[in-house]
Write an enzyme that holds these catalytic residues in place. Sequence first.
Site, PDB file in Angstrom:
ATOM      1  N   CYS A   1      53.398 -44.537  -5.319  1.00  0.00           N
ATOM      2  CA  CYS A   1      54.638 -45.240  -5.665  1.00  0.00           C
ATOM      3  C   CYS A   1      54.538 -46.762  -5.575  1.00  0.00           C
ATOM      4  CB  CYS A   1      55.776 -44.752  -4.772  1.00  0.00           C
ATOM      5  SG  CYS A   1      55.637 -45.287  -3.043  1.00  0.00           S
TER       6      CYS A   1
ATOM      7  N   ASP B   1      29.398 -64.840  -7.638  1.00  0.00           N
ATOM      8  CA  ASP B   1      30.572 -65.544  -7.110  1.00  0.00           C
ATOM      9  C   ASP B   1      30.462 -65.613  -5.587  1.00  0.00           C
ATOM     10  OD1 ASP B   1      33.067 -66.490  -6.439  1.00  0.00           O
ATOM     11  OD2 ASP B   1      34.129 -64.658  -6.969  1.00  0.00           O
TER      12      ASP B   1
END
Length: 450
Positions: A210, A358
């Site tokens: 949810c 990165d």
Amino acid sequence: MALKSKLAIAAGKSSYWFLHNVMHGGTSLPGKITLAIDPDVLKELAKDYEIVIVTGTNGKTLTTALTVKVLKQKYPEILTNPSGSNMKQGIVSTFLSAKKVKNGKKIAVLETDEANVPIISQYVVPTAFVLTNIFRDQLDRFGEIYTTYNKILQGIKMHPQAKIIANGDEPLFHNLQDLPNQVVYFGFDNQPDQDQKAPANTDGVLCPKCNHILHYYSRSYGNLGKYFCPHCGFERPELTYRMNAIVDQTPQSSTVKIDDHEFTLHIGGTYNIYNALAAYSVGAEFNLLPHEITKALGADDKNIFGRQEVVHVGDKDVTIILVKNPVGLDQVLQMIKTDKNPFSLAFLLNANYADGIDTSWIWDGSFEELPFDHIPSVLTGGERYKDITFRMRVAGVPEEHFAQRPDLKEAVNYIKQMPTKHVYVLATYTAMLQLRKMLADEGYIKGGME
């Protein structure tokens, strides 16, 4: 066997023999040579094996090594890739190195890069998938955590008969129960329930059902723990294997109870308890008895490649620890700061493809929590030494205790002169390989690069 496969395997085994017996290294090159001749050769190499695939963001190498130790209690010959060469060419090289098994099962325990799970799964038939965790790692390769999870799922879905042995404390793994596979969960169950949330910058704390923020009855680190959603009732699945208690911890060891069986793991860090718990779970699923498993896990017989590997360099005890992402780095920092004795610290930072190009993840590590008054010498090095130097300065390393040595040979020479007997060296993957190669060339260890 097709003629193309025979030629490929013969060429691969010849190159493997030469590289390991003459050049003393090279675990991925034989696989590259073999695959260049027959791209599908892995299907032929792996066809007679029961295969356990170990994957996830952190803990793959140690979980694989511990699983091999456990299974050797019952099956003496286990094929594995101990140096972490976990992509297709490295796994092909692993099978090229296989010895003939005279009696019993042919078992392979294979550390597998997350993005390579669907690739490897096209050619092998796994008995089990072992899933450690999913954390943010190498965004240039994997993207966000959901991308990584979906890559693993893609491979698992090819083999609905395979058993899944997964970290039940990882919320993303809850939905594995929707697959036709048998799913077995392990996790931590060593704290009293107390409603809490993970820190605000933690990845993966949204409910998969949810999107409400997850709560925890107990939490180990990152987003791992006994989670639940107060909005929709989503909660951690029932655990089959659990760590009941942490009896004692030092930077070098952890004494724990798994299913009430106590043993001492001779490697530090809470994150490594998860790896031992995963290996315990595999052993139990292969019908080993608890005392057989804990005997194997408690044996202090050798260091694991680059994972708290202790190398004696002159009069220094140098502990090499791989770091590669925010959660793993933070756990290493949490571990070393508990050392009761003064120690020196080095950080070797590279940003090649295998490391992740990165370097921004170093800013998520809690360097500010290190006891710098307890660390008389700090060294930075590697190809991206300027990045880690700036990060350390922001964290508050006193300038009088600070040194920079971008050249690795100079860094090793500086380590030999550090004022403490114990030195922790944190290194990204290619920096670790370069360091081990140099230490091997100088005779401090056997074997350097893969």
